[in-house]
Design a protein around this motif. Structure first.
Motif, PDB file in Angstrom:
ATOM      1  N   SER A  21      35.634  64.467  60.746  1.00  0.00           N
ATOM      2  CA  SER A  21      34.251  64.674  61.147  1.00  0.00           C
ATOM      3  C   SER A  21      34.136  65.007  62.625  1.00  0.00           C
ATOM      4  CB  SER A  21      33.434  63.429  60.818  1.00  0.00           C
ATOM      5  OG  SER A  21      34.000  62.311  61.469  1.00  0.00           O
ATOM      6  N   GLU A  22      35.265  64.968  63.360  1.00  0.00           N
ATOM      7  CA  GLU A  22      35.191  65.221  64.797  1.00  0.00           C
ATOM      8  C   GLU A  22      35.827  66.542  65.219  1.00  0.00           C
ATOM      9  OE1 GLU A  22      33.402  63.647  66.801  1.00  0.00           O
ATOM     10  OE2 GLU A  22      32.969  61.862  65.602  1.00  0.00           O
ATOM     11  N   ALA A  23      36.643  67.147  64.344  1.00  0.00           N
ATOM     12  CA  ALA A  23      37.282  68.413  64.709  1.00  0.00           C
ATOM     13  C   ALA A  23      36.202  69.500  64.843  1.00  0.00           C
ATOM     14  CB  ALA A  23      38.312  68.798  63.659  1.00  0.00           C
ATOM     15  N   SER A  24      36.617  70.694  65.284  1.00  0.00           N
ATOM     16  CA  SER A  24      35.634  71.755  65.512  1.00  0.00           C
ATOM     17  C   SER A  24      35.067  72.250  64.181  1.00  0.00           C
ATOM     18  CB  SER A  24      36.298  72.919  66.243  1.00  0.00           C
ATOM     19  OG  SER A  24      37.096  73.638  65.329  1.00  0.00           O
ATOM     20  N   PHE A  25      34.074  73.128  64.249  1.00  0.00           N
ATOM     21  CA  PHE A  25      33.445  73.642  63.025  1.00  0.00           C
ATOM     22  C   PHE A  25      34.472  74.294  62.107  1.00  0.00           C
ATOM     23  CE2 PHE A  25      33.496  78.269  63.504  1.00  0.00           C
ATOM     24  CZ  PHE A  25      33.815  78.407  64.846  1.00  0.00           C
ATOM     25  N   SER A  26      35.519  74.884  62.698  1.00  0.00           N
ATOM     26  CA  SER A  26      36.538  75.541  61.879  1.00  0.00           C
ATOM     27  C   SER A  26      37.755  74.643  61.643  1.00  0.00           C
ATOM     28  CB  SER A  26      36.978  76.848  62.529  1.00  0.00           C
ATOM     29  OG  SER A  26      37.426  76.597  63.850  1.00  0.00           O
ATOM     30  N   GLY A  27      38.060  73.770  62.595  1.00  0.00           N
ATOM     31  CA  GLY A  27      39.259  72.937  62.482  1.00  0.00           C
ATOM     32  C   GLY A  27      39.246  72.086  61.221  1.00  0.00           C
ATOM     33  N   THR A  28      38.082  71.515  60.900  1.00  0.00           N
ATOM     34  CA  THR A  28      37.992  70.634  59.736  1.00  0.00           C
ATOM     35  C   THR A  28      38.286  71.378  58.440  1.00  0.00           C
ATOM     36  OG1 THR A  28      36.339  69.356  60.909  1.00  0.00           O
ATOM     37  CG2 THR A  28      36.479  69.016  58.557  1.00  0.00           C
ATOM     38  N   VAL A  29      37.923  72.673  58.404  1.00  0.00           N
ATOM     39  CA  VAL A  29      38.173  73.460  57.196  1.00  0.00           C
ATOM     40  C   VAL A  29      39.674  73.447  56.873  1.00  0.00           C
ATOM     41  CG1 VAL A  29      38.038  75.772  56.207  1.00  0.00           C
ATOM     42  CG2 VAL A  29      36.155  74.899  57.603  1.00  0.00           C
ATOM     43  N   PHE A  30      40.485  73.596  57.920  1.00  0.00           N
ATOM     44  CA  PHE A  30      41.938  73.589  57.697  1.00  0.00           C
ATOM     45  C   PHE A  30      42.448  72.179  57.413  1.00  0.00           C
ATOM     46  CE2 PHE A  30      41.224  77.334  60.363  1.00  0.00           C
ATOM     47  CZ  PHE A  30      41.851  78.293  59.598  1.00  0.00           C
ATOM     48  N   LEU A  31      41.943  71.217  58.180  1.00  0.00           N
ATOM     49  CA  LEU A  31      42.421  69.840  58.003  1.00  0.00           C
ATOM     50  C   LEU A  31      42.224  69.378  56.565  1.00  0.00           C
ATOM     51  CD1 LEU A  31      41.084  68.187  61.285  1.00  0.00           C
ATOM     52  CD2 LEU A  31      43.457  68.624  60.687  1.00  0.00           C
ATOM     53  N   SER A  32      41.093  69.804  55.956  1.00  0.00           N
ATOM     54  CA  SER A  32      40.792  69.331  54.607  1.00  0.00           C
ATOM     55  C   SER A  32      41.814  69.828  53.592  1.00  0.00           C
ATOM     56  CB  SER A  32      39.402  69.806  54.184  1.00  0.00           C
ATOM     57  OG  SER A  32      39.437  71.177  53.851  1.00  0.00           O
ATOM     58  N   ALA A  33      42.516  70.916  53.939  1.00  0.00           N
ATOM     59  CA  ALA A  33      43.331  71.566  52.909  1.00  0.00           C
ATOM     60  C   ALA A  33      44.755  71.037  52.823  1.00  0.00           C
ATOM     61  CB  ALA A  33      43.358  73.070  53.171  1.00  0.00           C
ATOM     62  N   PHE A  34      45.400  70.788  53.978  1.00  0.00           N
ATOM     63  CA  PHE A  34      46.859  70.694  53.929  1.00  0.00           C
ATOM     64  C   PHE A  34      47.436  69.284  53.837  1.00  0.00           C
ATOM     65  CE2 PHE A  34      46.084  74.766  56.241  1.00  0.00           C
ATOM     66  CZ  PHE A  34      46.466  75.583  55.195  1.00  0.00           C
ATOM     67  N   THR A  35      46.972  68.355  54.675  1.00  0.00           N
ATOM     68  CA  THR A  35      47.647  67.057  54.740  1.00  0.00           C
ATOM     69  C   THR A  35      47.609  66.331  53.397  1.00  0.00           C
ATOM     70  OG1 THR A  35      47.104  66.875  57.067  1.00  0.00           O
ATOM     71  CG2 THR A  35      47.732  64.850  55.947  1.00  0.00           C
ATOM     72  N   THR A  36      46.402  66.139  52.856  1.00  0.00           N
ATOM     73  CA  THR A  36      46.302  65.372  51.616  1.00  0.00           C
ATOM     74  C   THR A  36      46.938  66.107  50.445  1.00  0.00           C
ATOM     75  OG1 THR A  36      44.066  66.251  51.464  1.00  0.00           O
ATOM     76  CG2 THR A  36      44.280  63.972  52.159  1.00  0.00           C
ATOM     77  N   LYS A  37      46.805  67.444  50.432  1.00  0.00           N
ATOM     78  CA  LYS A  37      47.330  68.179  49.284  1.00  0.00           C
ATOM     79  C   LYS A  37      48.847  68.284  49.329  1.00  0.00           C
ATOM     80  CE  LYS A  37      43.621  69.005  49.410  1.00  0.00           C
ATOM     81  NZ  LYS A  37      42.587  67.981  49.687  1.00  0.00           N
ATOM     82  N   THR A  38      49.440  68.346  50.524  1.00  0.00           N
ATOM     83  CA  THR A  38      50.898  68.279  50.602  1.00  0.00           C
ATOM     84  C   THR A  38      51.368  66.923  50.079  1.00  0.00           C
ATOM     85  OG1 THR A  38      50.732  69.599  52.590  1.00  0.00           O
ATOM     86  CG2 THR A  38      52.863  68.652  52.112  1.00  0.00           C
ATOM     87  N   ALA A  39      50.609  65.882  50.423  1.00  0.00           N
ATOM     88  CA  ALA A  39      50.981  64.545  49.952  1.00  0.00           C
ATOM     89  C   ALA A  39      50.848  64.454  48.430  1.00  0.00           C
ATOM     90  CB  ALA A  39      50.108  63.493  50.635  1.00  0.00           C
ATOM     91  N   VAL A  40      49.789  65.071  47.881  1.00  0.00           N
ATOM     92  CA  VAL A  40      49.646  65.111  46.420  1.00  0.00           C
ATOM     93  C   VAL A  40      50.859  65.816  45.813  1.00  0.00           C
ATOM     94  CG1 VAL A  40      48.356  66.243  44.552  1.00  0.00           C
ATOM     95  CG2 VAL A  40      47.135  64.970  46.312  1.00  0.00           C
ATOM     96  N   TYR A  41      51.262  66.913  46.451  1.00  0.00           N
ATOM     97  CA  TYR A  41      52.397  67.684  45.943  1.00  0.00           C
ATOM     98  C   TYR A  41      53.676  66.844  45.920  1.00  0.00           C
ATOM     99  CZ  TYR A  41      56.262  70.971  45.964  1.00  0.00           C
ATOM    100  OH  TYR A  41      57.429  71.600  45.682  1.00  0.00           O
ATOM    101  N   VAL A  42      53.966  66.145  47.029  1.00  0.00           N
ATOM    102  CA  VAL A  42      55.216  65.377  47.052  1.00  0.00           C
ATOM    103  C   VAL A  42      55.152  64.198  46.078  1.00  0.00           C
ATOM    104  CG1 VAL A  42      55.957  66.078  49.350  1.00  0.00           C
ATOM    105  CG2 VAL A  42      54.496  64.069  49.107  1.00  0.00           C
TER     106      VAL A  42
END
Lengths: 563, 84
Positions: free
Chosen positions: A210-231
């Motif tokens: 909720s604190e990253a920039s207007f665009s930063g959060t869009v990327f943050l939402s995609a990779f960390t949790t989904k990579t963890a789901v993948y592993v």
């Protein structure tokens, strides 16, 4: 070395270094072009292991290519492209560099065939995602990013120790299916779970996103949790405890999102909720569940990014983020509103959207495995998703009261990115067989039966009915909700501070007592030796001192002769 | 927005009333649709008449009330952490 031995992750990782060097005109070309190059490389990979490397007697395998890893890499590359389009006007080059490193390392982690290379990419992701938050540059973001970083360093350390113990025990670096029955594998599982935002350490997600920039959060939402789901999909399918963790996450996300006032925190909590569905599916672990999780992760990345793009557009155009400050924006931001609603329908798994064809596979797998309670929980949660994200987000941001704000829709690139992802949300929902054909196992599931569509509509519409019935209870307030992070942001620091206050008090008391005694001793000495006849207070003539110096020097001279 | 300006058609009271009527009509039709579909119950009760309708409504009300109750204990002013 063949073409297949070139890790697709390197395109973005090396591209990250090119971005600051490229001029203003070339940079957009790289931002849009390199993800497409990555996509091409991913799609050209056949099944198999490539880019094998020996390091200190350990086998590293940078490309383990199968349908599952290619599916995740595909959606990561598409996400980087669309997110890049959305973020084209982002002024912070640091964020753009961090995003490329972040996306590249996520793709690297997905292709990692061994635990060591997985760990390397895992840590690059942690650093790069911290940089995205840090790149905002405000004092709050500095603090948030340090909290975020510490949680991920804890996860990384658990993972590293676990990996070393596992390699020591099995003698193999290969990343294959594990069971949490040794300390090593348990630590690995814990490391994965921290990134999936499992309890108790889940507050990092809503805190940072909720604190990253207007665009930063869009990327943050995609990779960390989904990579963890993948592993987790790769490493721990069918691990029963994941069902409990997943169901907890699902309801945690709903309840906290219901109480939240910040629009991007609402969406952040709903990430935990959606990832909870995936974790539950991994715990169920049947082929249907695994397919469902993979499909749901794919669909989720797109509709969640879409939702955060529409929230990001509102933030970009108004500078406001609280539901209490927003409302009535549909009048001047029609495209953002419509795209936001499409994302909201998709996350609620409305028929003919991507969420419908993916989440229902997970529910179906719970029914097939005769997990009665889990199935009823998942059904209630499906209704709850519509409640907390499907209606609440668009309602409070775009409708509700009239805030008087009349911002126009965002610039063309942001609109285009939202329209692209809206089209994907609907396209996947209408033609599910395209996604189904890419899943790890053959799909026999038929999502569109009259019964299923009608039942889902009944569930969702009555959930919506409940929302409007209870609208007075949903009124937004200027509040936050305490989470587990309260312990490390408030309780521990306060406890430490109080402990030190006590220690300092005791320390001061001891010093003071000592000085009092010391002064008394000095007074006593000076008093007992005062007076003309006492040893220390007698006066000596200067002449006698000179004489004694002469005696010492003479003795010294004498001794030197003797020598 | 000036007061003289007509409100957007979507937020006029008349439209909102219409939306409520339309919504309730749609909900009724959805419940009645249960007469025409063939349920595939997994566990019995989920095949009963109107199950998805009442289950969706009741669980959502329960979640909102639970959240409200939890909020009594866990809600703080949003300036709570500001002195960090």
């Amino acid at each position: 070395m063949t073409m297949n031995d070139f890790p697709p992750a390197l395109v973005l990782l090396l591209g990250a270094f090119l971005l600051p060097l490229a001029g203003k005109n070339i940079r957009p070309l790289l931002i849009l072009g390199l993800p497409l190059v990555t996509l091409g490389l991913v799609w050209n990979l056949p099944d198999g292991s490539f880019a094998n490397l020996s390091m200190f007697n350990y086998q590293l395998n940078f490309i383990h290519s199968d349908s599952l890893s290619r599916l995740f890499a595909t959606v990561f590359a598409i996400m980087t492209f669309a997110g890049g389009l959305f973020a084209l006007k982002q002024k912070s080059v640091m964020e753009q560099v961090a995003v490329f490193a972040y996306a590249g390392s996520a793709i690297g982690a997905v292709f990692a065939g061994d635990l060591i290379s997985l760990f390397i990419f895992w840590e690059i992701m942690a650093v790069a995602s911290t940089m995205i938050v840090l790149s905002v540059g405000s004092k709050i973001c500095n603090q948030v990013s340090m909290r975020y970083f510490q949680v991920h360093m804890l996860g990384g350390s658990l993972l590293l120790v676990g990996i070393l113990m596992h390699i020591h025990a099995t003698g193999s670096t290969a990343f294959s299916v594990m069971e949490p029955n040794s300390l090593g594998t348990i630590l690995i599982l814990m490391g994965f779970l921290i990134n999936v935002a499992a309890p108790p350490l889940s507050a990092w997600l809503s805190d940072a996103y909720s604190e990253a920039s207007f665009s930063g959060t869009v990327f943050l939402s995609a990779f960390t949790t989904k990579t963890a789901v993948y592993v987790l999909l790769r490493g721990f399918p069918g691990t029963e405890i994941l069902i409990f963790i997943g169901v907890f996450m699902i309801f945690y996300g709903i309840i906290y999102a219901l109480l939240e006032n910040d629009m991007r925190r609402i969406l952040a909590y709903s990430i935990v909720n959606q990832v909870g569905f995936m974790v539950t599916g991994i715990g169920i672990g049947t082929e249907m569940a695994m397919n469902g999780v993979a499909a749901h992760a794919f669909a989720h990345i797109i509709y969640k990014a879409l939702l955060l793009m529409s929230a990001g557009s509102v933030l970009y155009m108004t500078g406001k983020r609280k539901c209490t400050d927003l409302g009535g924006l549909f009048q001047s931001m029609p495209i953002t509103t419509i795209c936001g609603i499409i994302g909201a329908l998709a996350i609620s798994s409305f028929p003919f959207t991507s969420g419908f064809i993916s989440k229902s596979m997970i529910s179906q797998s719970a029914a097939d495995a005769e997990l009665v309670v889990v199935w009823f929980f998942l059904l209630a949660a499906s209704a709850g998703v519509f409640l907390h994200a499907g209606i609440k987000f668009p309602w409070f941001v775009f409708f509700q009261k009239d805030s008087g704000l009349r911002p126009p829709d965002p610039p063309w690139n942001m609109k285009l990115a939202m329209i692209f992802f809206s089209a994907l949300c609907i396209g996947i929902g209408v033609w599910p067989e395209i996604l189904y054909s890419k899943l790890p196992y053959p799909v026999t599931y038929v999502p569109y039966t009259v019964t299923h569509v009608v039942n889902m509509l009944q569930l969702l519409m009555f959930s919506g009915f409940a929302f409007f019935l209870l609208l007075p209870l949903m009124k937004r307030t200027l509040t936050i909700t305490l989470d587990f992070d309260w312990l490390y942001r408030r309780v521990f620091p306060t406890a430490l501070q109080n402990t030190f206050t006590v220690i300092w008090k005791i320390d001061t008391a001891i010093r003071q007592a000592f000085f009092v005694k010391f002064n008394q001793a000095l007074t006593f000495i000076s008093q007992s030796y005062q007076g003309p006849s006492k040893l220390l207070s007698r006066t000596y003539p200067a002449g006698s001192m000179v004489m004694w110096v002469a005696v010492i020097l003479a003795t010294y001279l004498l001794l030197s002769f003797i020598h | 927005m000036s007061t003289t300006e007509e409100k957007h058609w979507l937020v006029r009271p008349k439209t909102i009333r219409g939306l409520w009527y339309g919504g309730i009509a749609m909900l009724t039709m959805l419940v009645l649709a249960d007469f025409f579909i063939h349920p595939h119950p997994y566990f019995g009760i989920d095949g009963s008449f109107g199950f998805y309708s009442w289950y969706g409504l009741i669980t959502c009300v329960a979640m909102v009330i639970f959240a409200k109750a939890l909020g009594i204990f866990l809600k703080r002013k949003d300036t709570y952490y500001d002195d960090e």
